[in-house]
Every structure is written in structure tokens, then in C-alpha cells.
Design a protein around this motif. Structure first.
Motif, PDB file in Angstrom:
ATOM      1  N   ARG A   1       1.216  -0.771  -0.041  1.00 32.26           N
ATOM      2  CA  ARG A   1      -0.151   0.485  -0.151  1.00 32.26           C
ATOM      3  C   ARG A   1       0.733   1.440   0.020  1.00 32.26           C
ATOM      4  O   ARG A   1       2.181   0.994  -0.109  1.00 32.26           O
ATOM      5  N   SER A   2       0.433   2.118  -0.064  1.00 30.31           N
ATOM      6  CA  SER A   2       0.972   3.868   0.162  1.00 30.31           C
ATOM      7  C   SER A   2       0.552   4.742   0.167  1.00 30.31           C
ATOM      8  O   SER A   2      -0.649   4.871  -0.051  1.00 30.31           O
ATOM      9  N   ASN A   3       1.014   5.917   0.675  1.00 31.01           N
ATOM     10  CA  ASN A   3       0.496   7.035   1.422  1.00 31.01           C
ATOM     11  C   ASN A   3       1.120   7.771   0.900  1.00 31.01           C
ATOM     12  O   ASN A   3       2.344   7.953   1.262  1.00 31.01           O
ATOM     13  N   LYS A   4       0.973   9.568   0.664  1.00 27.94           N
ATOM     14  CA  LYS A   4       1.531  10.924   0.422  1.00 27.94           C
ATOM     15  C   LYS A   4       1.373  11.518   2.276  1.00 27.94           C
ATOM     16  O   LYS A   4       0.969  11.388   3.338  1.00 27.94           O
ATOM     17  N   PHE A   5       2.769  11.716   2.461  1.00 25.14           N
ATOM     18  CA  PHE A   5       3.501  12.578   3.506  1.00 25.14           C
ATOM     19  C   PHE A   5       3.939  13.643   3.602  1.00 25.14           C
ATOM     20  O   PHE A   5       4.726  14.006   2.386  1.00 25.14           O
ATOM     21  N   GLU A   6       3.694  14.030   4.573  1.00 19.06           N
ATOM     22  CA  GLU A   6       5.075  15.740   4.785  1.00 19.06           C
ATOM     23  C   GLU A   6       5.767  15.697   5.930  1.00 19.06           C
ATOM     24  O   GLU A   6       5.668  15.792   7.050  1.00 19.06           O
ATOM     25  N   LEU A   7       6.917  16.238   5.257  1.00 18.89           N
ATOM     26  CA  LEU A   7       7.888  15.816   6.745  1.00 18.89           C
ATOM     27  C   LEU A   7       8.691  17.051   6.171  1.00 18.89           C
ATOM     28  O   LEU A   7       8.853  17.719   5.897  1.00 18.89           O
ATOM     29  N   LEU A   8       8.619  17.943   8.299  1.00 17.80           N
ATOM     30  CA  LEU A   8       9.112  19.117   8.384  1.00 17.80           C
ATOM     31  C   LEU A   8      10.492  19.152   9.594  1.00 17.80           C
ATOM     32  O   LEU A   8       9.795  18.451  10.269  1.00 17.80           O
ATOM     33  N   ALA A   9      11.618  19.781   8.545  1.00 15.53           N
ATOM     34  CA  ALA A   9      13.020  19.593  10.480  1.00 15.53           C
ATOM     35  C   ALA A   9      13.774  20.686  10.080  1.00 15.53           C
ATOM     36  O   ALA A   9      13.330  22.003   9.176  1.00 15.53           O
ATOM     37  N   LEU A  10      13.091  21.143  11.570  1.00 10.28           N
ATOM     38  CA  LEU A  10      13.572  22.287  12.023  1.00 10.28           C
ATOM     39  C   LEU A  10      15.161  22.652  13.099  1.00 10.28           C
ATOM     40  O   LEU A  10      15.627  21.212  13.442  1.00 10.28           O
ATOM     41  N   PRO A  11      16.014  23.445  12.881  1.00 11.40           N
ATOM     42  CA  PRO A  11      17.309  23.615  13.103  1.00 11.40           C
ATOM     43  C   PRO A  11      17.162  23.161  15.011  1.00 11.40           C
ATOM     44  O   PRO A  11      15.768  24.310  15.128  1.00 11.40           O
ATOM     45  N   LEU A  12      17.712  22.395  15.534  1.00  3.54           N
ATOM     46  CA  LEU A  12      17.775  23.799  17.093  1.00  3.54           C
ATOM     47  C   LEU A  12      19.183  23.417  17.761  1.00  3.54           C
ATOM     48  O   LEU A  12      20.542  22.891  17.355  1.00  3.54           O
ATOM     49  N   ASP A  13      19.384  24.421  18.885  1.00  2.00           N
ATOM     50  CA  ASP A  13      20.511  24.889  18.601  1.00  2.00           C
ATOM     51  C   ASP A  13      20.624  24.329  20.471  1.00  2.00           C
ATOM     52  O   ASP A  13      21.030  24.489  21.403  1.00  2.00           O
ATOM     53  N   GLY A  14      22.251  22.951  19.994  1.00  2.00           N
ATOM     54  CA  GLY A  14      22.553  22.010  20.610  1.00  2.00           C
ATOM     55  C   GLY A  14      24.060  22.119  21.111  1.00  2.00           C
ATOM     56  O   GLY A  14      24.690  21.857  21.758  1.00  2.00           O
ATOM     57  N   GLY A  15      24.702  23.564  20.652  1.00  2.00           N
ATOM     58  CA  GLY A  15      26.229  23.609  20.188  1.00  2.00           C
ATOM     59  C   GLY A  15      26.312  22.701  19.378  1.00  2.00           C
ATOM     60  O   GLY A  15      26.077  22.300  18.356  1.00  2.00           O
ATOM     61  N   ILE A  16      28.209  23.693  19.117  1.00  2.00           N
ATOM     62  CA  ILE A  16      28.598  22.632  18.087  1.00  2.00           C
ATOM     63  C   ILE A  16      29.059  20.980  17.856  1.00  2.00           C
ATOM     64  O   ILE A  16      28.327  20.844  16.825  1.00  2.00           O
ATOM     65  N   GLU A  17      29.100  21.084  19.451  1.00  2.00           N
ATOM     66  CA  GLU A  17      29.027  19.395  20.172  1.00  2.00           C
ATOM     67  C   GLU A  17      28.123  18.595  19.466  1.00  2.00           C
ATOM     68  O   GLU A  17      27.672  17.608  19.523  1.00  2.00           O
ATOM     69  N   ASN A  18      26.772  19.538  19.307  1.00  2.00           N
ATOM     70  CA  ASN A  18      25.490  18.410  19.646  1.00  2.00           C
ATOM     71  C   ASN A  18      24.275  18.661  18.753  1.00  2.00           C
ATOM     72  O   ASN A  18      23.830  18.987  19.607  1.00  2.00           O
ATOM     73  N   PRO A  19      24.771  19.518  17.730  1.00  2.00           N
ATOM     74  CA  PRO A  19      23.390  19.854  17.121  1.00  2.00           C
ATOM     75  C   PRO A  19      22.099  18.941  17.105  1.00  2.00           C
ATOM     76  O   PRO A  19      22.389  17.682  16.940  1.00  2.00           O
ATOM     77  N   ARG A  20      20.886  19.583  17.343  1.00  2.00           N
ATOM     78  CA  ARG A  20      19.685  18.766  17.349  1.00  2.00           C
ATOM     79  C   ARG A  20      18.663  19.250  15.733  1.00  2.00           C
ATOM     80  O   ARG A  20      18.809  20.729  15.709  1.00  2.00           O
ATOM     81  N   CYS A  21      17.425  18.231  16.194  1.00  2.00           N
ATOM     82  CA  CYS A  21      16.721  18.957  14.314  1.00  2.00           C
ATOM     83  C   CYS A  21      15.793  18.016  15.087  1.00  2.00           C
ATOM     84  O   CYS A  21      15.158  16.692  15.496  1.00  2.00           O
ATOM     85  N   LEU A  22      14.616  18.839  15.295  1.00  2.00           N
ATOM     86  CA  LEU A  22      13.031  18.235  15.508  1.00  2.00           C
ATOM     87  C   LEU A  22      12.411  19.005  14.506  1.00  2.00           C
ATOM     88  O   LEU A  22      12.016  19.684  13.949  1.00  2.00           O
ATOM     89  N   GLY A  23      11.405  17.816  14.620  1.00  2.00           N
ATOM     90  CA  GLY A  23      10.736  17.211  13.104  1.00  2.00           C
ATOM     91  C   GLY A  23       9.435  16.889  13.193  1.00  2.00           C
ATOM     92  O   GLY A  23       9.368  16.374  14.401  1.00  2.00           O
ATOM     93  N   VAL A  24       9.020  17.149  12.188  1.00  2.00           N
ATOM     94  CA  VAL A  24       7.436  15.912  12.645  1.00  2.00           C
ATOM     95  C   VAL A  24       7.159  15.512  11.248  1.00  2.00           C
ATOM     96  O   VAL A  24       6.892  16.277  10.023  1.00  2.00           O
ATOM     97  N   ILE A  25       6.450  14.434  10.909  1.00  2.00           N
ATOM     98  CA  ILE A  25       5.445  13.462  10.219  1.00  2.00           C
ATOM     99  C   ILE A  25       3.896  13.658   9.846  1.00  2.00           C
ATOM    100  O   ILE A  25       3.599  12.589  10.708  1.00  2.00           O
ATOM    101  N   SER A  26       3.588  14.224   8.844  1.00  2.12           N
ATOM    102  CA  SER A  26       2.039  14.125   8.754  1.00  2.12           C
ATOM    103  C   SER A  26       1.911  13.413   7.374  1.00  2.12           C
ATOM    104  O   SER A  26       2.004  13.547   6.017  1.00  2.12           O
ATOM    105  N   ALA A  27       0.976  12.132   8.126  1.00  2.00           N
ATOM    106  CA  ALA A  27       0.509  11.612   7.079  1.00  2.00           C
ATOM    107  C   ALA A  27      -1.362  12.431   5.688  1.00  2.00           C
ATOM    108  O   ALA A  27      -1.683  13.325   6.736  1.00  2.00           O
ATOM    109  N   VAL A  28      -0.771  12.768   4.741  1.00  2.00           N
ATOM    110  CA  VAL A  28      -2.145  13.190   4.751  1.00  2.00           C
ATOM    111  C   VAL A  28      -3.509  12.487   4.661  1.00  2.00           C
ATOM    112  O   VAL A  28      -4.011  13.621   4.228  1.00  2.00           O
ATOM    113  N   GLU A  29      -3.034  11.767   4.239  1.00  4.10           N
ATOM    114  CA  GLU A  29      -4.277  10.883   4.805  1.00  4.10           C
ATOM    115  C   GLU A  29      -4.060   9.687   5.862  1.00  4.10           C
ATOM    116  O   GLU A  29      -3.121   9.476   5.853  1.00  4.10           O
TER     117      GLU A  29
END
Length: 211
Positions: A111-139
Motif C-alpha cells: 500500500r502507499s500514502n503521501k506524507f509531509e515532513l518538516l525538519a527544523l534546527p535546534l541549537d545544541g551547540g557545535i558538538e550536539n546539533p539537533r533537529c526537531l521535526g514532524v511527519i504528517s500523513a496527508v491521508e
């Protein structure tokens, strides 16, 4: 950016950063985004420098049929897209880029489905970069969460400058069916912004520019 999860998280992140390239990880309060938690994730770099899940919401784990903590983020995609996904997330880590990916996920039973993903930066310092994100199913088909997503292909991408972006003001660029694939993925997110064709993807200018 069409899904409510992406729009809500973007606004929350944008308020937190308050003009900075990214908010600090410690500033994110789960209670503030409790309606999104099941679909959100945080990425970090592992010892090899690769983006992996540090945290993942319960619905997201159910969607993929596994506990995602410690799991390679690029490996969610088909092999031909993995290098590009890795470059995009390294751009979030290193250059504080904001990335939107529209993709099609394929389940174990075909089966298949469409998704939207947003990736946002978080400041964790040079040694510990982070990314905050969300994945949403279109249906929300009946099988999602019981028939795991095991493969994915990118449909379109956007590299967003949050200082200039007006939500829903500019559409993502769809991937054409036939594009020469002899051009490899770029080495930096800046190069990605300048590129017109990356394997089967078309990308427009639009990443953050350092002054």
C-alpha cells in the motif's frame, strides 16, 4: 507547507527562536506541543556523524512498525534518496536550514500514502546539533499503523528561509518523471540551493544565507 502539523510546529519553533537562527533544545516544552507529540521526532548525530533518531513519537513508531530511537534517519528512504536526505539534515544541523520534504511511503503489503515532513534546527551547540521535526500523513487510511511503512520516495523538497517565507506563498517543486541522474547530490546545503537538478530531483534557490 500544507499539513496542520507542519504549520503548527513551524509557528511554535519560529516564536521560540525569536529572531535567532534556532531556539535552544532546552526551550522546547513538550506540553506546548502535546497535540503533535505522537508525530514529532528529534534527530542527533551518532558517532559516525550520521543523523539518527534521538526521540520519536508513538504514532510515528507505529507507522514504521518499530522503535525508531537510535535508528538511521536516511535509511527510511529508498537507497537512491538516502544521500540527499542525509545532506539535507546535515544542512539543518550545520547551517540551521529549514527543510520540507513531501514523500510517498510504501507499506510492507504494497500500500502507499503521501506524507509531509518538516525538519527544523535546534541549537545544541557545535558538538550536539539537533533537529526537531514532524511527519504528517496527508491521508489517514485504515491500515496506517498496522501495515508498516518500509520504503519511501521523495516527491518534492523545499529549503525554506524562515526570515522571508510566507506560509503557503510558494509551492514545492514537484519531481519530474524523467530527469538526467548523472549529477550527484551536492556537498553542502548551499550548493543544494543553487542546484537545478539533483538525480531525479529539481531544487530551487532558497536556503539560508549567512551575512
Amino acid at each position: 507547507m500544507n499539513q496542520n502539523g507542519s504549520i503548527t510546529l513551524f509557528h511554535y519553533w519560529n516564536r521560540l527562536r525569536d529572531g535567532r537562527p534556532a531556539p535552544k533544545r532546552s526551550e522546547v516544552e513538550p506540553a506546548d506541543i502535546k497535540s503533535l507529540l505522537a508525530d514529532t521526532f528529534i534527530l542527533e548525530r551518532d558517532t559516525r556523524g550520521q543523523p539518527v533518531f534521538r526521540l520519536a513519537g508513538t504514532r510515528l513508531c507505529a507507522c514504521y512498525g518499530r522503535e525508531l530511537k537510535g535508528f538511521s534517519f536516511p535509511s527510511l528512504w529508498r537507497e537512491k534518496d538516502q544521500r540527499l536526505v542525509s545532506r539535507l539534515i546535515h544542512g539543518v544541523f550545520d547551517q540551521k536550514s529549514v527543510v520540507l520534504i513531501n514523500f510517498e511511503g510504501f507499506s510492507r503489503n504494497g500500500r502507499s500514502n503521501k506524507f509531509e515532513l518538516l525538519a527544523l534546527p535546534l541549537d545544541g551547540g557545535i558538538e550536539n546539533p539537533r533537529c526537531l521535526g514532524v511527519i504528517s500523513a496527508v491521508e489517514k487510511p485504515f491500515w496506517l499503523g498496522s501495515d508498516p511503512i518500509t520504503d519511501a520516495l521523495i516527491d518534492s523538497i523545499r529549503v525554506i528561509d524562515p526570515e522571508k517565507e510566507l506560509l503557503n506563498n510558494r509551492p514545492a517543486i514537484d519531481v519530474p518523471s524523467l530527469v538526467p541522474d548523472e549529477i550527484g547530490a551536492p556537498d553542502t546545503i548551499s550548493a543544494l540551493g543553487r542546484a537545478r537538478r539533483i538525480r531525479h530531483l529539481v531544487v530551487f534557490d532558497g536556503g539560508r544565507e549567512d551575512s
